[in-house]
Design a protein around this motif. Sequence first.
Motif, PDB file in Angstrom:
ATOM      1  N   THR A  63       0.853  -1.018  -0.172  1.00 41.52           N
ATOM      2  CA  THR A  63      -0.055  -0.006  -0.032  1.00 41.52           C
ATOM      3  C   THR A  63       0.934   1.283   0.253  1.00 41.52           C
ATOM      4  OG1 THR A  63      -0.095   0.114   2.199  1.00 41.52           O
ATOM      5  CG2 THR A  63      -1.771  -1.184   1.254  1.00 41.52           C
ATOM      6  N   ASN A  64       1.993   1.196  -0.020  1.00 45.45           N
ATOM      7  CA  ASN A  64       3.015   2.326  -0.217  1.00 45.45           C
ATOM      8  C   ASN A  64       3.122   2.892  -1.680  1.00 45.45           C
ATOM      9  OD1 ASN A  64       3.881   1.923   2.509  1.00 45.45           O
ATOM     10  ND2 ASN A  64       5.294   0.506   2.091  1.00 45.45           N
ATOM     11  N   LEU A  65       2.497   2.204  -2.627  1.00 45.67           N
ATOM     12  CA  LEU A  65       2.645   2.375  -4.129  1.00 45.67           C
ATOM     13  C   LEU A  65       1.255   2.720  -4.445  1.00 45.67           C
ATOM     14  CD1 LEU A  65       4.563   2.849  -6.461  1.00 45.67           C
ATOM     15  CD2 LEU A  65       3.957   0.255  -6.921  1.00 45.67           C
ATOM     16  N   THR A  68      -2.788   1.324  -9.410  1.00 43.65           N
ATOM     17  CA  THR A  68      -3.498  -0.209  -9.550  1.00 43.65           C
ATOM     18  C   THR A  68      -2.462  -1.158  -9.895  1.00 43.65           C
ATOM     19  OG1 THR A  68      -5.565   0.633 -10.288  1.00 43.65           O
ATOM     20  CG2 THR A  68      -4.992  -1.810 -11.021  1.00 43.65           C
ATOM     21  N   THR A  69      -2.111  -2.409  -9.059  1.00 43.00           N
ATOM     22  CA  THR A  69      -1.356  -3.396  -9.313  1.00 43.00           C
ATOM     23  C   THR A  69      -2.237  -4.741  -9.193  1.00 43.00           C
ATOM     24  OG1 THR A  69       0.390  -2.252  -7.824  1.00 43.00           O
ATOM     25  CG2 THR A  69       0.700  -4.530  -8.162  1.00 43.00           C
ATOM     26  N   THR A  70      -1.739  -5.544 -10.161  1.00 42.82           N
ATOM     27  CA  THR A  70      -2.218  -6.798 -10.361  1.00 42.82           C
ATOM     28  C   THR A  70      -1.251  -8.038  -9.664  1.00 42.82           C
ATOM     29  OG1 THR A  70      -3.209  -6.310 -12.545  1.00 42.82           O
ATOM     30  CG2 THR A  70      -2.831  -8.722 -11.905  1.00 42.82           C
ATOM     31  N   VAL A  88      -5.660  -4.745  -7.350  1.00 47.63           N
ATOM     32  CA  VAL A  88      -5.637  -3.903  -6.123  1.00 47.63           C
ATOM     33  C   VAL A  88      -5.220  -2.440  -6.452  1.00 47.63           C
ATOM     34  CG1 VAL A  88      -4.565  -3.534  -4.044  1.00 47.63           C
ATOM     35  CG2 VAL A  88      -5.236  -5.835  -4.927  1.00 47.63           C
ATOM     36  N   THR A  89      -6.285  -1.538  -6.112  1.00 51.20           N
ATOM     37  CA  THR A  89      -6.176   0.175  -6.239  1.00 51.20           C
ATOM     38  C   THR A  89      -5.404   0.539  -4.903  1.00 51.20           C
ATOM     39  OG1 THR A  89      -7.335  -0.125  -8.257  1.00 51.20           O
ATOM     40  CG2 THR A  89      -7.028   1.919  -7.273  1.00 51.20           C
ATOM     41  N   VAL A  90      -4.523   1.395  -4.805  1.00 56.07           N
ATOM     42  CA  VAL A  90      -4.230   2.186  -3.942  1.00 56.07           C
ATOM     43  C   VAL A  90      -4.450   3.849  -4.147  1.00 56.07           C
ATOM     44  CG1 VAL A  90      -2.326   2.864  -2.218  1.00 56.07           C
ATOM     45  CG2 VAL A  90      -2.378   0.378  -2.935  1.00 56.07           C
TER      46      VAL A  90
END
Length: 231
Positions: A63-65, A68-70, A88-90
């Motif tokens: 969650t530091n970035l 959106t990461t897959t 996941v979107t932060v």
Amino acid sequence: IYTFTPDLECAQGIQITIEITEIITPEFDDLIQNYCLNSMAELLPNISENGINGTWFPSQINTNLQGTTTYIFTPNAEFCSEPFDLNVTVYPHPEMDLEEELIICEGDSFTYSAPDGFDSYEWKNEQNQIISNTREVTFTQEGIYTLTVQINGVPCDLSRNIEVRFSTPPTITEIKTTENTITIYATGGYPLEYSMNQIFWQSSPTFTNLHPGIFNVYVRDAKGCSTTAKQ
């Protein structure tokens, strides 16, 4: 069951049993897909809700970035299953400049406006009671008040505290003079303003280029809540 029959009479036939299994898709219905920046993330499970074991890559939600990461879940080889993708979107928290302290006159009410640009506002007092759902809030008592703001489409809010205090009446503690200057020393409400006629006020406690004579000096808090005088 498949049977192999050889052409040669001296050869023996064999039977092969082939089992066709339906591809099972891993199910992860309860995984969180939206996080706020730098928040605590849940651990990714190594077994799906329908019993498929596997591994994730990346192995942990970061969650530091921001963005959106897959995250890809790959089933173990013994399972007839296909990979599962989790997006996941932060989101960032909103940014807001809010005064940390506010001075008001005792017995008066003061209406304060928060910065604009947000879709929702919520003011709470120290008793956690909502006192306003708009940009504006009216203060009548001292205390620490909390403002929470949100922007639609971003599931992350932002909270800031503002301390409201009553202005303290000023007290003149000493007056020093030279041939043509007067310097006033005072305590009380900050910041203070100084005057010799109650018309023109200044932030400096020193008055210069004065003629001989008797003067009245005045001190007030910058909010104008109270004034004290001395000759």
